[in-house]
Write an enzyme that holds these catalytic residues in place. Structure first.
Site, short mmCIF file in Angstrom:
data_model
loop_
_atom_site.label_atom_id
_atom_site.label_comp_id
_atom_site.label_asym_id
_atom_site.label_seq_id
_atom_site.Cartn_x
_atom_site.Cartn_y
_atom_site.Cartn_z
N GLU B 284 0.78 -1.44 0.10
CA GLU B 284 0.21 -0.02 0.10
C GLU B 284 0.73 1.32 -0.01
O GLU B 284 0.55 2.20 -0.75
CB GLU B 284 -0.83 -0.15 1.10
CG GLU B 284 -1.99 0.87 1.08
CD GLU B 284 -3.28 0.55 2.01
OE1 GLU B 284 -3.40 -0.81 2.07
OE2 GLU B 284 -4.42 1.26 1.91
N GLU B 287 2.03 1.72 -3.32
CA GLU B 287 0.82 2.14 -4.23
C GLU B 287 0.64 3.61 -3.88
O GLU B 287 0.35 4.44 -5.02
CB GLU B 287 -0.33 1.62 -3.77
CG GLU B 287 -1.67 1.47 -4.90
CD GLU B 287 -2.67 0.84 -4.26
OE1 GLU B 287 -2.92 0.16 -3.21
OE2 GLU B 287 -4.01 1.00 -4.90
N CYS B 304 -9.07 -2.21 4.14
CA CYS B 304 -8.85 -3.31 4.77
C CYS B 304 -10.13 -3.71 5.41
O CYS B 304 -10.44 -4.76 5.96
CB CYS B 304 -7.78 -3.42 5.73
SG CYS B 304 -7.11 -1.81 6.21
N SER B 324 -7.67 1.74 -2.41
CA SER B 324 -6.52 0.97 -2.51
C SER B 324 -6.78 -0.22 -3.30
O SER B 324 -7.66 -0.92 -2.79
CB SER B 324 -5.64 1.08 -1.37
OG SER B 324 -4.71 -0.11 -1.46
N LYS B 363 -15.67 -9.68 7.76
CA LYS B 363 -14.65 -10.57 7.11
C LYS B 363 -15.44 -12.00 6.90
O LYS B 363 -14.77 -12.70 5.92
CB LYS B 363 -13.62 -10.95 8.17
CG LYS B 363 -12.65 -9.70 8.74
CD LYS B 363 -11.69 -9.37 7.39
CE LYS B 363 -10.87 -8.33 7.67
NZ LYS B 363 -10.86 -7.33 6.53
N GLU B 366 -16.58 -11.01 3.40
CA GLU B 366 -15.43 -10.83 2.76
C GLU B 366 -14.58 -12.14 2.22
O GLU B 366 -14.33 -12.27 0.85
CB GLU B 366 -14.06 -9.95 3.48
CG GLU B 366 -12.89 -9.74 2.56
CD GLU B 366 -11.75 -9.04 3.37
OE1 GLU B 366 -11.99 -8.37 3.91
OE2 GLU B 366 -10.77 -9.48 3.10
N GLU B 371 -14.51 -12.09 -5.88
CA GLU B 371 -13.13 -11.80 -6.36
C GLU B 371 -11.70 -12.38 -5.38
O GLU B 371 -10.79 -12.34 -5.94
CB GLU B 371 -12.85 -10.30 -6.13
CG GLU B 371 -13.67 -9.49 -6.88
CD GLU B 371 -15.06 -9.33 -6.11
OE1 GLU B 371 -15.29 -9.94 -5.08
OE2 GLU B 371 -15.95 -8.56 -6.58
N CYS B 508 -10.78 -1.73 14.70
CA CYS B 508 -11.07 -3.07 14.62
C CYS B 508 -11.29 -3.49 15.99
O CYS B 508 -11.92 -4.72 16.22
CB CYS B 508 -10.09 -3.89 13.74
SG CYS B 508 -9.79 -3.12 12.17
#
Lengths: 603, 594
Positions: B284, B287, B304, B324, B363, B366, B371, B508
């Site tokens: 990141e 990036e 994230c 990102s 999560k 996710e 993907e 988190c």
């Protein structure tokens, strides 16, 4: 309204319209044209007169003759005899004992109006509600003119305070004090709301006021906006009142065109406009904070107070919210003065109150009486007493939030405090007369079903508690009541009253608690006596065919449960296991051969 | 108000007290040690006044008063514990119980349920009013959150947190009277609604009306499958909160016990998610530098937080290119487990069970995203929350508080301090700056405690001088603050270069999968969040390696396997993409600036 010699007015309140009163207009016009009277006799429509049990109602002036139950076939006679020959048609006219009163010149010698004093409903039945000129001709908007030219906002508030007007929506909060609190609120941008949600089942005071005289309500709202410093007003009206909405929209439109709404009203510095907001079918939205949330686009659920709407209301602005009837009184307070207004009524409750008189009484409809009138006067003098020779059992006031009073309470004066002391409330004006043929337990259940259905569901006591009370009441009416049920109802009811978040929950137990207090024997009879003395609760009833039966087979043919058996010309019998107690056989039998028993023990 | 708070006198249960004016009866009573029972009240949410459990008697008032809503006034006489009010409270709680399943013994929250505690305290030993009970089917459609309206007590906390703090507005009360129920609009399945899967509803729910989708059964079954190679990873936030599930106060860092417990449960390899957090930083930060050069959209937004990703796809589809492309640390690690690690141990990737222990309910959503699958097989096979992990440990009879601690496995078990602070709001930003600075300037950033991005203020802004550029950054936690920040960035596109978003309040560490508050604290208690964050910053401070780029295992990974950050292999395994989503009620093209 033109100034012809004769004026024929047709009542166009919802009840009369429902009986096709408007159709009479063209018939009358035709009859007049036939006799060449089209130009000299004026025909007009008015708002609800209040004699709703006797519609369609037609009034012929200048004799002030009120005709009731008028059909198209009666019109030729009325025109011929009364208008042409000057002789009122006796068989159709409402003629009762002549009694002098202030409104004689308007309503004539009709006993129904004798004890009434029409202030909020002063123009209903007199003027065409869709005609601004008609309103102006009865001093319409004169109060607003007086206020805008001669009175500062604080003076208006002082006058309303002095008049002693109290909120007519049911709570009875001093109107002037509410105006003062809102005016004092620190935030600048204020808002006025008219609560036209009228949710009590069967109540139609506000509906008639708006259908019959929408400008009066508007005028009151504009005056209120001026007094507290608001620029915008809302009328929150339930969507189930299409005629009232239509008339109100028309009135707002006409008022705007005439300069009574909008910028610089009547050339003053005061600008104010009104918007209509429709309800969506929730009784709880008559509660002020729920109503506010509804206008804001949220779910109509009340919230705790403080803060009160006068500090923080619609969109967090200081909000003045009053009931339709309260607003309708304002122009009179301003024009006739606080001193005159406060001369009517009792020391704590000034002015008049509109009641929707219904139930087992000869004359049903809308009545407006000075505070302090007794219940007896309303039921007997205005209402005409109980029909069919039945005995009065109870008078219920305040709708689903109210209580059931007994015969002993008939001399109670209509007054916020007296009614509360007697065990009921004023409420918004519902008054139901109950005779010996009505079961008080079933009546309590009816009201509780309504409030449980309408509970918004936010707070535990109302959402869950009324459901449990209803379950107990249902069991009692079905003959499954047990020892201890009455005590449970009292325990739950008293807790729900004191613990609920809003007025709906706080008053939902009232019908139950007051019927337990005043008619406890009926509850006990249902539970341990196996009997419903009024003969309404089906489980306790039984029907029996006696020897008077001639075997005509009429009852057998109407019985949908196929519970009756018998040969033609022979005595029939009812099978109690199949019988659903619908009572159809009982009412069908021409020979009075069927007896109705209301005591399970005796069947 | 001019700073000086007025003092007034109130009388509680016939004893006089001096308290500050301008607070509610409940607030004043709490400070004096009178804990008035309550259900719907929560200090972070608007006052509801719905449960009526907190009622008290005030002299002169005919009705009972909700102490959470009513302000104190001078001379007020309050009674909190008369026979009458005790009976009223008892009856109110019984009414709630009477419309609630009687299945405590088989309920997920047996022993940690606010309703249970309240019923016990109210002394309900007999049911007077039982009757009909509401019946609704469970909504099992979502990957993350299970909705069970039969257990709902209509406190409205979920509605309030979803609309006031998370600002997703996925839930509301519908219908009336006995039929009142909390549901997504039109009672559509949760998975079809705008729900972001953040799980805050679970955190605030007093009962089991909202719980996470349970994967423990599946995991226990797979753990006893001898043909599988069981690999675990564990999020940083889990170690800071797991102790609370075993009765410890918040803030004890317990990663060594976690590693040991995971092995005792049957895992063959136990890795640490902070390792791949370091990896995320490498990718990141690189990036970010590319975008600062002009290759890509600014501001760049961290990715994230899976709940936030769902929100962006739903509500900010026109800013998808700002996100990102890096996967979250969990997904990066899982991808490497089935490639890099599989190669290392010469195993068939299809035989590897990749499990993540996360503080996060999103999560689970996710892990199921298409993907993030390779050839139809999810990279992360199973996600369990901190709560589920704690239950598994208890169920397997592992004495968590007393087992000797163990280390994580190589080669994905070592992390820098930067990787660990990922759990706290501002942690990702701080970690990224520590490395980006060095990548850009070639020099090591010495003042690596970047205080402006720490703390629980909703939106934090800062500027970091990296050589000749000044990088303007912003951090937000909680979806409501995230949306507010994004609206600011939309209006003023040059205001920030880099934005960190964490979907949950506190970051988190406040995730939807964290242990329930115990009887002495409230859900989302700020002190609890601070203590958990402190544990993570404490671990960071005690580490020798505190910058992601200095992690030798990360360096080895690039050298042996990935090549370089943003290289071809990195792109294939460690990056992903997003697309606008239109759940019912959202027409993506019509979304206006919120």
């Amino acid at each position: 309204m033109g100034m012809g010699e004769y004026v024929i007015t047709i009542c166009s309140g919802s009840n009369c319209e429902g009986r096709n009163s408007r159709a009479l207009e063209s018939v009358i016009a035709k009859e007049l044209a036939k006799r060449g009277l089209a130009d000299t006799v004026t025909v007009s429509v008015s708002g609800c007169l209040g004699m709703c049990g006797k519609g369609p109602v037609v009034i012929v002036n200048p004799q002030y003759t009120i005709y009731n139950y008028v059909t198209e076939n009666d019109i030729p006679e009325i025109i011929e005899e009364h208008v042409c020959k000057g002789k009122p048609v006796a068989r159709l006219a409402v003629v009762e004992d002549h009694l002098f009163n202030r409104f004689y010149r308007v309503f004539g010698d009709v006993k129904f109006f004798s004890k009434q004093m029409r202030i909020a409903l002063r123009n209903c039945g007199i003027i065409d509600p869709e005609n601004l000129d008609a309103y102006l001709s009865v001093r319409g908007y004169e109060a607003l003119a007086k206020v805008l030219t001669n009175m500062a906002p604080q003076e208006v508030i002082a006058e309303v305070k002095k008049a002693g007007l109290r909120g007519r929506g049911g709570a009875g909060f001093p109107t002037g004090v509410k105006w003062e609190l809102t005016a004092k609120a620190k935030k600048e941008d204020k808002v006025v709301i008219c609560n036209a949600d009228e949710g009590d089942p069967g109540a139609f005071m506000d509906r008639s006021a708006i259908e019959g005289d929408p400008h009066t309500v508007l005028e009151g709202i504009i005056i209120g906006g001026y007094a507290v410093g608001a620029k915008k007003g809302y009328v929150y009206i339930r969507a189930e009142y299409p005629l009232a909405i239509k008339r109100l929209e028309r009135a707002i439109d006409d008022a705007r065109k005439a300069g009574f709404l909008g910028n610089n009203i009547m050339g003053s510095d005061f600008s104010f406009d009104v918007e209509i907001k429709l309800g969506a079918g929730a009784f709880v939205c008559g509660e002020e904070t729920a109503l506010i949330h509804s206008i804001e686009g949220s779910r109509g659920m009340p919230r705790p107070r403080p803060p009160y709407p006068s500090e923080e209301g619609l969109f967090e602005k200081p909000t003045l919210i009053n009931n339709v009837e309260t607003w309708a009184n304002i122009p009179v307070v301003i024009l006739d003065g606080a001193e005159w207004f406060s001369s009517i009524g009792t020391p704590t409750s000034k002015g008049t109150k509109v009641f929707a008189l219904a139930g087992k009484v000869k004359n049903t409809g809308l009545v407006e009486v000075p505070m302090g009138t007794t219940i007896r006067e309303i039921v007997y003098d205005i209402g005409g007493g109980i029909p069919n020779g039945k005995k009065i059992k109870s008078v219920q006031t305040g709708g689903p939030s109210g209580g059931c009073l007994t015969e002993r309470d008939l001399d109670t004066k209509i007054d916020y405090e007296s009614l509360a002391k007697a065990g009921s409330i004023m409420g918004s004006g519902g008054m139901i007369v109950i005779d010996e043929d009505s079961c008080m337990v079933k009546m309590a259940k009816f009201f509780l079903e309504f409030t449980q259905n309408e509970s918004c569901g936010k707070c535990t006591p109302c959402r869950e508690g009324t459901k449990r009370m209803l379950e107990i009441l249902t069991r009692i009416t079905e003959g499954k009541g047990v020892e201890g049920d009455i005590e449970k109802l009292e325990r739950l009811g008293n807790m729900i009253k004191k613990a609920s978040l809003c007025g709906l929950g706080q008053s939902a137990p009232n019908p139950v608690l007051s019927t337990i207090k005043n008619f406890r024997e009926e509850y006990e009879e249902h539970i341990s006596g196996g009997k419903c003395r009024a003969g309404e609760c089906a489980t306790f009833l039984s029907y029996e065919i006696t020897d008077k039966c001639v075997g005509c087979t009429s009852c057998k043919r109407v019985c949908s449960a196929k519970a009756i058996s018998g040969e033609p010309k022979k005595k029939h019998t009812i099978d109690p296991d199949k019988c659903t107690r619908c009572g159809l056989c009982y009412s069908t039998c021409k020979f009075k051969a069927i007896t109705k028993l209301n005591d399970r023990r005796k069947s | 108000m001019n700073g000086e708070v007025r003092k007034i006198k109130i009388i509680i249960n016939n004893k006089p007290y001096e308290v500050d004016a301008g607070q509610t009866i409940m607030q004043a009573a709490d400070k004096l040690g009178f804990h008035i029972p309550r259900l719907c009240y929560h200090p972070k949410l608007s006052i509801e006044g719905a449960c009526r459990v907190c009622i008290v008697q005030v002299e002169g008032m005919r009705n009972y008063v909700a102490s959470c809503a009513y302000p104190v006034s001078d001379g007020m006489k309050i009674f909190t514990n008369t026979e009458e009010i005790r009976r009223a409270r008892r009856d109110i709680v019984e009414l709630i119980l009477d419309n609630h399943p009687q299945d405590c013994h088989t309920c997920e929250r047996d022993g940690i349920c606010e309703l249970q505690r309240l019923a016990y305290a109210m002394g309900i030993r007999h049911r007077h009013f039982e009757g009909e009970r509401k019946r609704y089917p469970k909504d099992l459609s979502s990957f993350s959150v299970v909705r069970n309206p039969e257990k709902c007590i209509l406190c409205g906390r979920c509605v309030r947190i979803c609309s006031e703090i998370q600002k997703v507005n996925a839930l509301g009360q519908a219908h009336r009277g006995f039929q009142t129920v909390v549901m997504p609009a039109y009672n559509m399945p949760f998975s079809e609604s705008v729900c972001s899967c953040c799980g805050q509803c679970i955190n605030v729910c007093p009962t089991a009306a909202f719980v996470e989708k349970n994967s423990t059964q599946e995991l226990f079954a797979k753990l006893s499958d001898p043909s599988l190679i069981k690999v675990a990873q564990i999020a940083p936030s889990v170690r800071a909160a797991i102790g609370e599930a075993f009765g410890l106060p918040p803030g004890r860092a317990m990663e060594k016990e976690c590693a040991a417990a995971l092995r005792k449960l049957g895992f063959d390899y136990v890795f640490d998610t902070p390792f791949s957090a370091d990896l995320t930083i490498m990718e990141e930060a690189s990036e970010l530098l590319e975008r600062l050069k002009g290759h890509g959209k600014l501001p760049m937004i961290t990715s994230c937080s899976s709940a936030w990703m769902k929100c962006m796809e739903q509500f900010y589809p026109d800013m998808i290119e700002n996100i990102s492309t890096c996967k979250s640390p969990m997904s990066m690690q899982s991808a490497l487990v089935k490639t890099y690690f599989a190669e290392k141990i010469k195993a068939d990737p299809k035989k590897i069970l990749s499990v993540a222990v996360m503080c996060c309910t999103a999560k689970k959503y996710e892990a199921a995203r298409p993907e993030l699958c390779t050839d139809g097989v999810p990279d992360t096979d199973i996600v369990v929350t901190t709560r589920e992990f704690a239950w598994m440990v208890k169920s397997a009879g592992i004495d968590f508080l007393h087992i000797p601690g163990e280390e994580f496995d190589h080669p994905m078990g070592r992390s820098s301090g930067a990787g660990v602070i990922f759990g706290a709001t501002g942690g990702v930003m701080e970690a990224a700056i520590r490395t980006a600075y060095e990548l850009y300037t070639g020099e090591t950033l010495m003042d690596i405690d970047i205080m402006p991005v720490r703390g629980i203020t909703g939106i934090k802004e800062g500027a970091v001088k990296m050589g000749d550029v000044e990088v303007r950054v912003a951090v937000a936690h909680g979806l409501g603050n995230a949306m507010k920040l994004l609206d600011i960035a939309k209006k003023d596109p040059n205001r920030y270069h880099f934005i960190e978003i964490m979907g949950c309040p506190g970051g988190c560490i406040g995730g939807g999968g964290q242990p329930y508050a115990d009887s002495n604290s409230i859900p989302l208690d700020e002190d609890c969040l601070r203590a958990r964050a402190k544990a993570l910053y404490g671990i960071d401070k005690d580490k020798t390696i505190r910058r992601s780029n200095e992690n030798p295992d990360i360096q080895r990974l690039y050298k042996e396997f990935l090549g370089k950050p943003l290289g071809e292999k990195s792109h294939k395994l460690l990056h992903t993409h997003y697309a606008p989503k239109s759940p019912r009620g959202i027409i993506a093209e019509n979304m206006k600036v919120r």
